[in-house]
Design a protein around this motif. Structure first.
Motif, short mmCIF file in Angstrom:
data_model
loop_
_atom_site.label_atom_id
_atom_site.label_comp_id
_atom_site.label_asym_id
_atom_site.label_seq_id
_atom_site.Cartn_x
_atom_site.Cartn_y
_atom_site.Cartn_z
N VAL A 176 0.85 -1.19 0.00
CA VAL A 176 0.00 0.00 0.00
C VAL A 176 0.88 1.23 0.00
N ILE A 177 0.52 2.22 -0.80
CA ILE A 177 1.33 3.43 -0.95
C ILE A 177 0.50 4.65 -0.58
N PHE A 178 0.93 5.36 0.45
CA PHE A 178 0.35 6.68 0.71
C PHE A 178 1.07 7.66 -0.20
N VAL A 179 0.30 8.42 -0.98
CA VAL A 179 0.86 9.29 -2.00
C VAL A 179 1.10 10.68 -1.42
N LYS A 180 2.34 11.07 -1.40
CA LYS A 180 2.68 12.43 -0.95
C LYS A 180 2.78 13.31 -2.19
N LYS B 214 -8.16 14.80 4.35
CA LYS B 214 -8.23 16.04 3.59
C LYS B 214 -8.17 17.21 4.56
N ASP B 215 -7.67 18.30 4.07
CA ASP B 215 -7.70 19.57 4.80
C ASP B 215 -8.36 20.60 3.91
N TRP B 216 -8.96 21.59 4.50
CA TRP B 216 -9.61 22.62 3.70
C TRP B 216 -9.52 23.96 4.42
N TYR B 217 -9.76 25.01 3.64
CA TYR B 217 -9.62 26.36 4.17
C TYR B 217 -10.88 26.82 4.89
N MET B 218 -10.62 27.48 6.03
CA MET B 218 -11.66 28.02 6.90
C MET B 218 -11.28 29.46 7.23
N LEU B 219 -12.17 30.16 7.92
CA LEU B 219 -11.87 31.52 8.37
C LEU B 219 -11.77 31.53 9.89
N THR C 217 -5.50 16.87 -0.30
CA THR C 217 -5.81 15.53 0.19
C THR C 217 -4.59 14.64 0.13
N THR C 218 -4.63 13.55 0.87
CA THR C 218 -3.60 12.51 0.83
C THR C 218 -4.23 11.26 0.24
N PRO C 219 -3.88 10.90 -1.00
CA PRO C 219 -4.45 9.70 -1.60
C PRO C 219 -3.69 8.44 -1.14
N VAL C 220 -4.33 7.29 -1.33
CA VAL C 220 -3.69 6.02 -1.02
C VAL C 220 -3.93 5.07 -2.18
N ALA C 221 -2.88 4.31 -2.55
CA ALA C 221 -2.92 3.45 -3.73
C ALA C 221 -2.43 2.05 -3.37
N PHE D 261 -8.36 15.39 10.28
CA PHE D 261 -9.52 15.52 9.41
C PHE D 261 -9.48 14.46 8.31
N PRO D 262 -10.38 13.48 8.36
CA PRO D 262 -10.38 12.43 7.33
C PRO D 262 -11.06 12.91 6.06
N ALA D 263 -10.81 12.18 4.97
CA ALA D 263 -11.46 12.54 3.71
C ALA D 263 -12.93 12.18 3.73
N ALA D 264 -13.26 11.04 4.33
CA ALA D 264 -14.66 10.65 4.45
C ALA D 264 -15.37 11.58 5.42
#
Length: 433
Positions: free
Chosen positions: A101-105, A156-161, A317-321, A354-357
Motif C-alpha cells: 500500500v502506498i500513501f501518495v505524498k 483532507k484539509d480545507w480552508y476556513m476563516l 488531500t492525501t491519496p492512497v494506492a 480531518f479524514p477525507a470521508a
C-alpha cells in the motif's frame, strides 16, 4: 493531535512502527517478515509512509485495522518527508512487491505511477464492495485519471476563516458569518482595522502562499491552476493588492523580508481574521493550552464568491494506492477500504485529524475535540470541495511559475495584468516542456 493537524504527515511510534524500525536495523526484509508471518498464521502487509514519528495519522489507522483483523500484521516502510517520493519511485521502478500500500505524498505523483502501470485500477474493487464515493464530497472524483480511480482519499484539509473573538467583542462587531461573500469579508476587514504603528490591528491577514489568493479564484470549480488563461484570477489579485494597499492587511513585502509567520500574527493579536487551513485548529488548541495566548478564538466557513453556495471551499488531500506488484492486492484493498472508509475516518478523528470521508458522526467527533470552539461547527459543514492543485504531471512545474509571478505581483514589481500575462506564457512553456 496538534502535530498531526499542523504537519499533515507522519505518526507516533507504535508496536508496528517499532517492528519496522527493528527490521531495518537487523537488515531483514519485509519479504522475510512475510515468511515468518506465514509460519504463525498471520499475513503481513507493508505500507509506505513518511515522517512516521511526527503524527499519529498512519499508526492510528494501522492499529485500528489490526484490531479488526488480528490475523494481519502491518509493517511500515518509513522515510523522511524530503526523501519519501524518491524512495517510493525507486522501489516501484525496481518492480518490488513492497510496499503493498502506498500513501501518495503530493497528489500529482499518482499520475506518473498510473502511467507506468505501478498502481492498480480500483474501479472493480469499488464496484464489488459498493463504495459510496459521495462520502468524500467530490474529492474521489477529482483524483480520477482517465475516468477511473487509482487512488482513494485518506485525509483532507480545507480552508476556513479563523477569527479573534475578543477583538470582535471589543469592537462591538458581530462575528464573521458562515455565509459571507468575499466582498462582505473585505468590508468586515475594513471595519476591524484599527490603531497605528506597532499597536495596529489589521482586519485580516494573508500569508505569503500563492494559494491565499489563487484558491479563492478556483473556489467556484470553474477553473483550475492548469487552465490556459489565468485572467480568472484577476479579481482575486485585485482584492488582495487593494487590501494591502489600504492597510487592511500587512504588506506581502514586509512579511517576506521579515519571514513573518501567520501563527505569530494571529496569536499576537495583530489581526482580527485569518483564512487558513483546517490544520491550524490543532495548533491553536495546543498553543492556548500551553499558555502562548489567552484570547478566545473562533472558526467558520471560508467566504465564498458571489453566486457560490456557502460552505464551498478549497483544500488538499492525501491519496492512497495499491502497488500493482503487491503479493496480496486483495488484502491491500481491505486496508485501503478500511483506511479511507468510516472506520478509518473515526480513528483519524479520534486523533484530531480531518479524514477525507465525511459523515455527521465524524463531524460530531471532530467538533468534540477538547478546545474546539462550540460555535465552530459551521466550519465542518462543506457543501463543495475543490482540489487546490489538479491532478496533472506538469502541476509542479506550473505551480513554480505561478508562485514566482505571485511574488512579483504582490511586492508591486509587476502590475496584475503583466503578471497574469506572464503566467499565461510561462505556464504554457512549462506544460509543453
Amino acid at each position: 493531535m496538534t502535530a498531526s493537524m499542523a504537519a499533515g504527515c507522519g505518526s507516533s511510534s507504535s508496536t508496528a512502527d517499532s517492528k519496522a524500525a527493528d527490521t531495518t536495523a537487523a537488515g531483514e526484509s519485509t519479504e522475510e517478515k512475510k515468511e515468518e508471518g506465514a509460519s504463525d498464521g498471520k499475513k503481513t502487509l507493508s505500507i509506505s509512509v513518511w515522517d512516521n514519528d511526527a503524527t499519529p495519522q498512519f499508526t492510528a489507522v494501522a492499529e485500528a485495522f489490526m484490531a479488526a483483523n488480528p490475523d494481519v500484521t502491518i509493517e511500515f516502510i518509513d522515510a523522511p518527508s524530503s526523501e519519501y517520493n524518491n524512495k517510493v519511485t525507486v522501489m516501484l521502478a525496481g518492480g518490488d512487491s513492497e510496499p503493498d500500500v502506498i500513501f501518495v505524498k503530493d497528489t500529482e505523483n499518482q499520475v506518473s505511477m498510473k502511467e507506468k502501470g505501478q498502481i492498480l485500477n480500483l474501479d472493480e474493487y469499488i464496484k464489488k464492495d459498493a463504495i459510496d464515493l459521495g462520502m468524500y464530497q467530490g474529492v474521489a472524483e477529482q483524483l480520477q485519471m482517465d475516468g477511473s480511480n487509482y487512488t482513494l482519499p485518506f485525509r483532507k484539509d480545507w480552508y476556513m476563516l479563523f477569527y479573534n473573538k475578543d477583538l470582535f467583542d471589543k469592537a462591538g462587531v458581530e462575528y464573521p458569518s458562515a455565509d459571507m461573500t468575499w466582498d462582505e469579508y473585505e468590508e468586515l476587514a475594513k471595519q476591524m482595522t484599527s490603531g497605528e504603528g506597532s499597536s495596529k490591528v489589521y482586519g485580516t491577514h494573508n500569508h505569503t502562499w500563492q494559494a491565499l489568493v489563487s484558491n479563492w479564484a478556483v473556489q467556484d470549480g470553474k477553473n483550475t491552476l492548469m487552465s490556459e488563461d489565468y485572467s480568472f484570477m484577476k479579481p482575486a489579485y485585485e482584492q488582495a493588492v487593494r487590501m494591502q494597499d489600504e492597510g487592511i492587511m500587512q504588506s506581502y513585502a514586509n512579511l517576506k523580508t521579515g519571514s513573518i509567520h501567520y501563527i505569530s500574527v494571529f496569536e499576537q493579536q495583530q489581526c482580527a481574521m485569518l483564512p487558513m487551513g483546517s490544520w491550524f485548529i490543532g495548533t491553536l488548541i495546543q498553543d492556548k493550552e500551553a499558555g502562548k495566548f489567552d484570547f478566545n478564538w473562533g472558526v467558520t466557513t471560508i467566504p465564498h464568491p458571489e453566486g457560490v453556495e456557502a460552505g464551498a471551499t478549497v483544500g488538499s488531500t492525501t491519496p492512497v494506492a495499491i502497488n500493482a506488484k503487491s503479493d496480496d492486492p486483495d488484502l491491500a484493498w481491505e486496508f485501503v477500504k478500511f483506511a479511507t472508509g468510516e472506520e478509518g475516518a473515526m480513528a483519524l478523528a479520534d486523533n484530531g485529524i480531518f479524514p477525507a470521508a465525511s459523515t455527521d458522526a465524524i463531524n460530531e467527533k471532530l467538533a468534540a475535540i477538547p478546545g474546539f470552539p462550540e460555535d465552530g461547527t459551521d466550519a465542518l459543514n462543506i457543501t463543495s470541495w475543490v482540489l487546490d492543485r489538479p491532478i496533472d504531471a506538469k502541476m509542479a512545474a506550473v505551480r513554480k511559475v505561478l508562485e514566482e509571478e505571485h511574488d512579483l505581483i504582490m511586492i508591486g514589481e509587476e502590475d496584475i495584468d503583466t503578471g497574469i500575462a506572464n503566467m499565461n506564457q510561462r505556464a504554457k512553456e512549462a506544460r509543453e516542456d
